[in-house]
Design an enzyme around this catalytic site. Structure first.
Site, PDB file in Angstrom:
ATOM      1  N   ASN A 216       0.269  -1.109  -0.353  1.00 54.23           N
ATOM      2  CA  ASN A 216       0.041   0.205  -0.056  1.00 54.23           C
ATOM      3  C   ASN A 216       1.145   1.339  -0.432  1.00 54.23           C
ATOM      4  OD1 ASN A 216      -2.284  -1.158  -0.328  1.00 54.23           O
ATOM      5  ND2 ASN A 216      -2.737  -1.755   2.581  1.00 54.23           N
ATOM      6  N   HIS A 274      -1.175  -7.199   5.833  1.00 54.58           N
ATOM      7  CA  HIS A 274      -2.099  -7.118   6.444  1.00 54.58           C
ATOM      8  C   HIS A 274      -2.154  -7.813   7.513  1.00 54.58           C
ATOM      9  CE1 HIS A 274      -5.066  -7.063   2.813  1.00 54.58           C
ATOM     10  NE2 HIS A 274      -4.599  -5.486   3.111  1.00 54.58           N
ATOM     11  N   TYR A 283       0.976  -9.106  -2.960  1.00 55.48           N
ATOM     12  CA  TYR A 283       0.933  -7.701  -1.803  1.00 55.48           C
ATOM     13  C   TYR A 283       2.616  -7.993  -2.099  1.00 55.48           C
ATOM     14  CZ  TYR A 283      -3.426  -6.572  -0.480  1.00 55.48           C
ATOM     15  OH  TYR A 283      -4.745  -6.106  -0.181  1.00 55.48           O
TER      16      TYR A 283
END
Length: 811
Positions: A216, A274, A283
């Site tokens: 992210n 996460h 990811y």
């Protein structure tokens, strides 16, 4: 082909799994001098041109058949969306299936389609190339979405990701492509919108106390950089670059730092996102791609990355990614909820990762880059089932073709060895013709992640599922496996057969972490390994102790203490092999051919071995603690039908409702209803012939020394190897442990190699007594001390080691 949201994030050309720079990497010296001497405006223009090239691939030979095919694929998708684009004055949405445009899920998916159209418009050779009509329609469409759905006057609702990553990334990419056609006021408005929802890479905008991590953070850094270039704001571009290193928080969330908990790369090769999900394959790959893209984009400019710790990213290619790639496939054990995405199979995510590795190679030091290109060449060359050229767009194709055409670059052979990723509860065992991945879980690492309608049937994917990869069957998990496999009978798992409700039907992604502490294992000589997992089932009284011992040509699986009291049948699944649409391979049991028709089932109690043509052998040895007559072994041939939509109903990742049918051969142990202290033992012989399987079953080169709730152990005398997992203080084969831990000992000549781990992370010091004399230590980790003698004792300080291996060489 519509893409998943993760695939559309980074450099997404229309049909590409990911589109990558044709020439991006470290800029030439001339580029650097020009950027340094030119006015600031020219520096922005140069980098915007580079960003465009990252999306389109720049100049390429349109007559080359590979490029022609990629252009056609791009044109086919773009033309379809162009045809269906609503250009009417009173429209409520740009596409009928993405209405209303005010909904974040709808505008979140509309922007990537506009980017596809803009990419086709900017790419030579498509039916939309350079069209004034297309450009005008795209400018108007961006204005429509800006006024109707995505603008600074709105507050976030629904899934935060659409507001802060998905929509702004596609919007900024589209603005890069259309920058010469966009009115200045429109461009300023889009930049202002993105500035509100993605002001920096460091924080979650809708939760400012939450620091962004991993993929992210990398995604947001690219968005901020593009925003800064379009706004011609040097400070914003610097903010993006510094976000990779987390300069504002003194490096606390730097992408170039090994973590010891939470999200990021671990020194053992693990990658977690996460907080508790093993996510190298999605990811982790996105982080690699976004960080690599930004490094390439800014190279040679005033904003070039100069963080010396970028070597962490370089090391991750061989430490984190290479062990979990098999001939260009990304192992499903590392893909989390993405296994339920119809448009993101193992070969799609594998192509994405390969592409990002080649992108990073463009600017990495030569020793790294040379090895990576050889790896990529081997992966592409061996995977004929899913040709790389058909999975990626023009920029990625250009980079790969350069590698494939370079005779000086060798195609690396398949990686071999044993890899225990203690920090994410994953184990990978690799031999020349096959590989096996173990998906474990614990109170530290989630058994599964589900949410936003994704991974609805992932209940048992982290309960010891074994993924067997065979170089002759690269479609095992990518060819309709997940919508058709029986989700209650995943290979390697021990399950309560109770009916389960769908997971993840609500908003937001959630994880399930079981209560067990033990999950992981030990590695010896980078070649042999053992792993264990205590199973404490979700919503059931079922408990079991499971262990796997990984040798040169075999994996021995043991289970003990299998107990439940819910009056339901408990099963352990040996194999559930996809035979694809019409496969009918021969199944032998103790040398006798079994029926081949669909629907056949049988009890194989008393069987010594089985062999499935094209896959390998299975041996069912006697073992200590086995009940009289053993646990019944069952077999089944069946055709199973399902749909991707039944696994994933996500707004932008949902699957089709079209039915898919595949054939399976399943082997399992039936422990009966509410078993008490039941057990099992089986041996996987991947790639073995029927004759070799029968010989192995007869000669028993591996002996099961113990299989109970205290210790599970095997001995491979030809290898001089004794391997055991101790669930508490105990002895097996002359090997004694003071407490819980996994121990491998190999005696070869006068040398003795030892590896010890505490996968439960419950102990501080473990003492191990060996069954043969030892005189001295020739090499040992500083956590190991030896008391020599006829019954030598090793004292191992395991506290703080997080389940990693401690090794010593003795004489």
């Amino acid at each position: 082909m519509d893409l998943t949201r993760r695939q559309t994030l980074t450099l997404a050309g229309a049909t590409a799994a990911a589109a990558l720079p044709l020439t991006a990497g470290v800029a030439t010296a001339a580029d650097a001098v020009e950027a340094a001497d030119a006015p600031a405006a020219d520096a922005f223009d140069a980098l915007l041109a580079r960003a465009e090239e990252q999306l389109t691939g720049g100049a390429f030979d349109t007559a080359d058949p590979d490029f022609a095919a990629a252009v056609k694929a791009l044109d086919t998708q773009a033309s379809a969306w162009w045809k269906d684009l609503d250009r009417s004055a009173g429209r409520k949405a740009l596409w009928a299936d993405l209405s209303p445009a005010s909904d974040p899920g709808m505008f979140g998916q509309s922007y990537p389609r506009l980017r596809t159209l803009a990419t086709a418009w900017a790419t030579p050779g498509t039916s939309l190339t350079g069209s004034a009509e297309v450009a005008d329609a795209l400018v108007a469409a961006l204005g429509f979405l800006g006024s109707t759905g995505y603008n600074p006057a709105r507050g976030e609702s629904g899934n935060w990701w659409f507001w802060e990553i998905g929509a702004p990334r596609a919007l900024m990419d589209t603005c890069v492509l259309l920058r010469s056609k966009l009115p200045a006021a429109d461009l300023a408005g889009y930049v202002a919108t993105v500035a509100k929802f993605c002001p920096n890479p460091d924080r979650r905008t809708n939760s400012p106390s939450l620091s962004e991590t991993g993929a992210n953070r990398a995604d947001k850094a690219v968005i901020v950089a593009l925003r800064g270039l379009l706004a011609r704001d040097a400070a914003t571009v610097a903010l993006a670059r510094d976000g990779l290193s987390d300069v504002r928080d003194n490096g606390r969330r730097s992408l170039f730092t090994y973590v010891t908990s939470g999200d990021g790369f671990y020194e053992d090769g693990s990658f977690v996102q996460h907080d508790s999900v093993a996510y190298t394959g999605t990811y982790g790959s996105v982080l690699l791609g976004s960080a690599g893209q930004l490094i390439a984009l800014l190279a040679g400019s005033d904003w070039a990355l100069n963080d010396p710790k970028v070597s962490v990213l370089y090391e991750a290619v061989e430490r984190s990614f290479s062990p979990v790639m098999f001939d260009g496939l990304m192992m499903d054990a590392l893909r989390g909820r993405a296994i339920s995405r119809e448009r993101a199979r193992d070969y799609n995510d594998g192509a994405v990762t390969l592409t990002y590795i080649l992108q990073l190679a463009a600017g990495a030091p030569a020793p790294y880059a040379d090895r990576w290109r050889a790896l990529a060449k081997g992966w592409v060359s061996r995977n004929k089932a899913n040709p790389y050229a058909g999975l990626v767009g023009i920029p990625a194709l250009a980079r790969a073709k350069a590698v494939l055409d370079d005779k000086a670059i060798p195609a690396a052979e398949r990686l071999t060895g044993h890899f225990s990723f203690a920090d994410m509860d994953r184990v990978v065992h690799r031999r020349p013709g096959w590989a096996l991945a173990l998906s474990l879980s614990s109170k530290r690492i989630a058994a599964y992640e589900a949410g936003n309608g994704e991974n609805l049937h992932g209940w048992y994917t982290g309960d010891g599922m074994t993924y067997l990869y065979d170089g002759d069957d690269l479609g095992q998990f990518g060819d309709g496996f997940w919508p058709t496999v029986d989700p209650y009978r995943l290979p390697g798992t021990t399950v309560d057969t109770r009916a389960r409700a769908d997971l993840g039907t609500g908003a937001g992604a959630g994880t399930y972490r079981p209560k067990n502490a033990v999950a992981g294992g030990v590695v010896l000589q980078d070649r042999y390994g053992a792993a264990a997992m205590e199973l404490i089932a979700d919503g059931s009284t079922l408990q079991a102790r499971k262990a796997w011992f990984c040798l040169d040509n075999a994996v021995v699986a043991l289970g003990a203490g299998i107990t439940a009291s819910d009056s339901r049948t408990i099963e352990t699944v040996v194999e559930n092999r996809s035979l694809h649409t019409d496969g009918a391979p021969r199944l032998l049991v103790d040398g006798r051919r079994q029926p081949g028709e669909q629907g056949w089932s049988a009890s194989l109690s008393g069987a010594d071995w089985a062999h499935l043509e094209g896959t390998g052998g299975y041996v069912f040895p006697d073992h200590p603690g086995r009940a009289p007559g053993g646990v019944p072994l069952r077999a089944l041939r069946e055709e199973r039908t399902g749909s991707w939509g039944a696994l994933n109903s996500g707004a932008d990742t949902g699957g089709d409702t079209d039915l898919v049918t595949r054939r399976y051969v399943t082997l399992w142990f039936d422990h009966g209803s509410s078993p008490t202290d039941s057990s099992y033992a089986y041996v996987l012989l991947p790639g073995a012939s029927a004759v070799a399987t029968g010989v192995w079953a007869h000669s028993r080169p591996v002996r099961i020394v113990a299989n109970d709730a205290t210790v599970q152990a095997v001995e491979a005398r030809r290898l001089g190897l004794l391997a055991a997992h101790f669930w508490g203080p105990g002895s097996a084969g002359g090997l004694t442990s003071s407490g819980p831990g996994t121990v491998l000992v190999r005696r070869h000549g006068d040398a003795i190699s030892v590896a010890v781990a505490d996968p439960g992370r419950t102990g501080s010091t473990l003492t191990v007594e060996l069954p043969f004399p030892v005189r001295k230590v020739t090499r040992a980790d500083d956590t190991i001390t030896l008391t020599p003698g006829r019954r030598p004792v090793l004292t191992v300080v395991v506290a703080g080691s997080r389940g990693h291996s401690h090794t010593a060489e003795l004489a």
